[in-house]
Scaffold this motif. Sequence first.
Motif, PDB file in Angstrom:
ATOM      1  N   PRO A 177     125.578 104.975 -48.310  1.00  0.00           N
ATOM      2  CA  PRO A 177     126.854 104.407 -48.771  1.00  0.00           C
ATOM      3  C   PRO A 177     126.717 103.084 -49.514  1.00  0.00           C
ATOM      4  O   PRO A 177     127.615 102.711 -50.270  1.00  0.00           O
ATOM      5  CB  PRO A 177     127.633 104.215 -47.466  1.00  0.00           C
ATOM      6  N   TYR A 178     125.605 102.361 -49.312  1.00  0.00           N
ATOM      7  CA  TYR A 178     125.482 101.032 -49.902  1.00  0.00           C
ATOM      8  C   TYR A 178     125.170 101.098 -51.389  1.00  0.00           C
ATOM      9  O   TYR A 178     124.468 102.010 -51.866  1.00  0.00           O
ATOM     10  CB  TYR A 178     124.385 100.229 -49.202  1.00  0.00           C
ATOM     11  N   GLU A 179     125.633 100.099 -52.108  1.00  0.00           N
ATOM     12  CA  GLU A 179     125.350  99.957 -53.527  1.00  0.00           C
ATOM     13  C   GLU A 179     123.848  99.801 -53.761  1.00  0.00           C
ATOM     14  O   GLU A 179     123.278 100.396 -54.689  1.00  0.00           O
ATOM     15  CB  GLU A 179     126.105  98.728 -54.055  1.00  0.00           C
ATOM     16  N   VAL A 180     123.201  99.012 -52.900  1.00  0.00           N
ATOM     17  CA  VAL A 180     121.753  98.802 -52.975  1.00  0.00           C
ATOM     18  C   VAL A 180     121.171  99.003 -51.576  1.00  0.00           C
ATOM     19  O   VAL A 180     121.161  98.075 -50.765  1.00  0.00           O
ATOM     20  CB  VAL A 180     121.401  97.394 -53.501  1.00  0.00           C
ATOM     21  N   PRO A 181     120.689 100.215 -51.243  1.00  0.00           N
ATOM     22  CA  PRO A 181     120.113 100.448 -49.908  1.00  0.00           C
ATOM     23  C   PRO A 181     118.866  99.593 -49.690  1.00  0.00           C
ATOM     24  O   PRO A 181     118.082  99.359 -50.627  1.00  0.00           O
ATOM     25  CB  PRO A 181     119.745 101.934 -49.935  1.00  0.00           C
ATOM     26  N   ALA A 182     118.691  99.117 -48.462  1.00  0.00           N
ATOM     27  CA  ALA A 182     117.478  98.369 -48.103  1.00  0.00           C
ATOM     28  C   ALA A 182     116.504  99.323 -47.433  1.00  0.00           C
ATOM     29  O   ALA A 182     116.856 100.002 -46.463  1.00  0.00           O
ATOM     30  CB  ALA A 182     117.833  97.227 -47.159  1.00  0.00           C
ATOM     31  N   TYR A 183     115.281  99.405 -47.968  1.00  0.00           N
ATOM     32  CA  TYR A 183     114.301 100.310 -47.365  1.00  0.00           C
ATOM     33  C   TYR A 183     112.887  99.810 -47.631  1.00  0.00           C
ATOM     34  O   TYR A 183     112.641  99.043 -48.559  1.00  0.00           O
ATOM     35  CB  TYR A 183     114.471 101.739 -47.885  1.00  0.00           C
ATOM     36  N   ASP A 184     111.965 100.250 -46.766  1.00  0.00           N
ATOM     37  CA  ASP A 184     110.532 100.004 -46.938  1.00  0.00           C
ATOM     38  C   ASP A 184     109.855 101.331 -47.228  1.00  0.00           C
ATOM     39  O   ASP A 184     110.213 102.369 -46.659  1.00  0.00           O
ATOM     40  CB  ASP A 184     109.915  99.413 -45.660  1.00  0.00           C
ATOM     41  N   LEU A 185     108.848 101.309 -48.103  1.00  0.00           N
ATOM     42  CA  LEU A 185     108.065 102.502 -48.420  1.00  0.00           C
ATOM     43  C   LEU A 185     106.601 102.155 -48.204  1.00  0.00           C
ATOM     44  O   LEU A 185     106.054 101.291 -48.886  1.00  0.00           O
ATOM     45  CB  LEU A 185     108.310 102.922 -49.868  1.00  0.00           C
ATOM     46  N   LEU A 186     105.977 102.808 -47.223  1.00  0.00           N
ATOM     47  CA  LEU A 186     104.633 102.440 -46.793  1.00  0.00           C
ATOM     48  C   LEU A 186     103.646 103.576 -47.022  1.00  0.00           C
ATOM     49  O   LEU A 186     103.967 104.754 -46.792  1.00  0.00           O
ATOM     50  CB  LEU A 186     104.637 102.075 -45.305  1.00  0.00           C
ATOM     51  N   GLU A 187     102.428 103.239 -47.466  1.00  0.00           N
ATOM     52  CA  GLU A 187     101.348 104.221 -47.563  1.00  0.00           C
ATOM     53  C   GLU A 187     100.696 104.366 -46.191  1.00  0.00           C
ATOM     54  O   GLU A 187     100.431 103.363 -45.513  1.00  0.00           O
ATOM     55  CB  GLU A 187     100.296 103.762 -48.581  1.00  0.00           C
ATOM     56  N   LEU A 188     100.425 105.601 -45.780  1.00  0.00           N
ATOM     57  CA  LEU A 188      99.812 105.850 -44.482  1.00  0.00           C
ATOM     58  C   LEU A 188      98.392 106.369 -44.648  1.00  0.00           C
ATOM     59  O   LEU A 188      98.078 107.084 -45.609  1.00  0.00           O
ATOM     60  CB  LEU A 188     100.633 106.873 -43.691  1.00  0.00           C
ATOM     61  N   LEU A 189      97.531 106.018 -43.702  1.00  0.00           N
ATOM     62  CA  LEU A 189      96.154 106.531 -43.696  1.00  0.00           C
ATOM     63  C   LEU A 189      96.099 107.801 -42.858  1.00  0.00           C
ATOM     64  O   LEU A 189      95.284 107.949 -41.954  1.00  0.00           O
ATOM     65  CB  LEU A 189      95.204 105.463 -43.144  1.00  0.00           C
ATOM     66  N   THR A 190      96.959 108.727 -43.202  1.00  0.00           N
ATOM     67  CA  THR A 190      97.050 110.002 -42.497  1.00  0.00           C
ATOM     68  C   THR A 190      96.223 111.034 -43.253  1.00  0.00           C
ATOM     69  O   THR A 190      96.157 110.967 -44.478  1.00  0.00           O
ATOM     70  CB  THR A 190      98.525 110.460 -42.438  1.00  0.00           C
ATOM     71  N   PRO A 191      95.570 111.976 -42.560  1.00  0.00           N
ATOM     72  CA  PRO A 191      94.789 113.000 -43.268  1.00  0.00           C
ATOM     73  C   PRO A 191      95.591 113.642 -44.397  1.00  0.00           C
ATOM     74  O   PRO A 191      96.776 113.925 -44.249  1.00  0.00           O
ATOM     75  CB  PRO A 191      94.464 114.018 -42.164  1.00  0.00           C
ATOM     76  N   VAL A 192      94.936 113.847 -45.528  1.00  0.00           N
ATOM     77  CA  VAL A 192      95.620 114.347 -46.709  1.00  0.00           C
ATOM     78  C   VAL A 192      95.913 115.838 -46.617  1.00  0.00           C
ATOM     79  O   VAL A 192      95.271 116.587 -45.881  1.00  0.00           O
ATOM     80  CB  VAL A 192      94.772 114.097 -47.973  1.00  0.00           C
ATOM     81  N   THR A 193      96.916 116.244 -47.393  1.00  0.00           N
ATOM     82  CA  THR A 193      97.206 117.651 -47.609  1.00  0.00           C
ATOM     83  C   THR A 193      96.612 118.030 -48.957  1.00  0.00           C
ATOM     84  O   THR A 193      96.842 117.347 -49.953  1.00  0.00           O
ATOM     85  CB  THR A 193      98.724 117.904 -47.639  1.00  0.00           C
ATOM     86  N   LYS A 194      95.840 119.085 -49.017  1.00  0.00           N
ATOM     87  CA  LYS A 194      95.213 119.494 -50.267  1.00  0.00           C
ATOM     88  C   LYS A 194      96.076 120.537 -50.971  1.00  0.00           C
ATOM     89  O   LYS A 194      96.614 121.441 -50.345  1.00  0.00           O
ATOM     90  CB  LYS A 194      93.819 120.060 -50.004  1.00  0.00           C
ATOM     91  N   ASN A 195      96.212 120.384 -52.282  1.00  0.00           N
ATOM     92  CA  ASN A 195      96.902 121.358 -53.113  1.00  0.00           C
ATOM     93  C   ASN A 195      95.920 121.867 -54.153  1.00  0.00           C
ATOM     94  O   ASN A 195      94.961 121.166 -54.512  1.00  0.00           O
ATOM     95  CB  ASN A 195      98.101 120.708 -53.807  1.00  0.00           C
ATOM     96  N   GLY A 196      96.154 123.077 -54.644  1.00  0.00           N
ATOM     97  CA  GLY A 196      95.206 123.597 -55.619  1.00  0.00           C
ATOM     98  C   GLY A 196      95.702 124.802 -56.376  1.00  0.00           C
ATOM     99  O   GLY A 196      96.707 125.426 -56.023  1.00  0.00           O
ATOM    100  N   ILE A 197      94.970 125.139 -57.423  1.00  0.00           N
ATOM    101  CA  ILE A 197      95.294 126.261 -58.297  1.00  0.00           C
ATOM    102  C   ILE A 197      94.498 127.483 -57.856  1.00  0.00           C
ATOM    103  O   ILE A 197      93.343 127.373 -57.453  1.00  0.00           O
ATOM    104  CB  ILE A 197      94.980 125.907 -59.766  1.00  0.00           C
TER     105      ILE A 197
END
Length: 372
Positions: A224-244
């Motif tokens: 609802p806010y005009e400017v939401p307050a949020y944090d966006l953090l990088e995690l050292l969690t095991p990666v998910t692999k994608n591929g063709i």
Amino acid sequence: MKTVNGHEIISLFESWSPTSLAVEGDPVGLEVGQLNRKISNVLVTLDTTEEVIEEAIAKNCNLIISHHPLFYRPIQSIRTDSFQGKVIEKLIKNDITLYTAHTNLDVAQGGVNDLLAEALDLESIELLEVTDEDNYRKLAVFVPSDFAQKVREALASAGAGKIDDYDSCSFSTVGEGRFQPLKGAEPFIGAVGKLETVEEVKIEVIFPRSLTSAVLNALHASHPYEVPAYDLLELLTPVTKNGIGRIGVLSEKMTLEQFSLFVKKKLSVPFVRVVGNLSTEIHKVAVLGGDGNKYIRKAKRMGADVLVTGDMYFHIAQDAERMGLSIVDPGHHIESIMKQGVSTKMNSMMKERGWNVHFIASEISTEPFRLF
């Protein structure tokens, strides 16, 4: 049933098949029209032609999701006496939006290559070639208590909070938020120049990095806010692999001749081109929708007995034969498996959310080849 707009539908679609999965330079996303409108029906097609647009009109579809892009390179002009120009004109005159999901849909889990692997009854399926390793991010956003559930649901719809076999995972803490709107602000709560204290909930969710755009779009649309307050953090969690491409094994071994007939039947094609000794034993199978010429060496290194792919070139076929890799080429058009696959998956997602939108698989064949 809830009516929704194009932004909400594409945000949900991209939670499954994000544009970040596309290979570099691939033209994916919105191609013609706009998403800021209510959507009733969506037509899913392999290619966008005048005949496909006529089908969309007849079936009351105001959004088309196509696998193959209308524009592979920038255009300098729009001439309505050309193929592309006629298609653009027809889309605009009939108020139909065109969105493309190309190599991102090839790579996505449950996308084109998974659909092909499943159609061929492959088991122990793996990626043929890794194209991206996706780490996780955590979003922490502060929301007025009365709107917390709405924001949680929006984030979950965009794919945030999915962990293994669980979805809608989040953590919340209650606290007080303080802010003072300045001149020029249009506050949802409070007044300009007055310090405001509000009971807020801090919502924390994790999601794959590739979903960042979809998650943040969902946040801004639901907050609802005009400017939401949020944090966006990088995690050292095991990666998910994608591929063709995909590679797996058959439950029972076949000769190349038997397997070729099996592919023809399973993929509903009138013919296949085959490279290799027809008596060769086939157990491990690589499959890649579209043009797979670049992947013969990768398929061989991965231990494949055969590569199922389209558009095989003469000299590449000779190279594959010399290295002992069989080829079954059922044509590029086998990617049309995505029409029903995408429609089924998205209709299930619509039903789960109570959204009044229907995805329809195009019945128009865009296969250009004929046999005589």
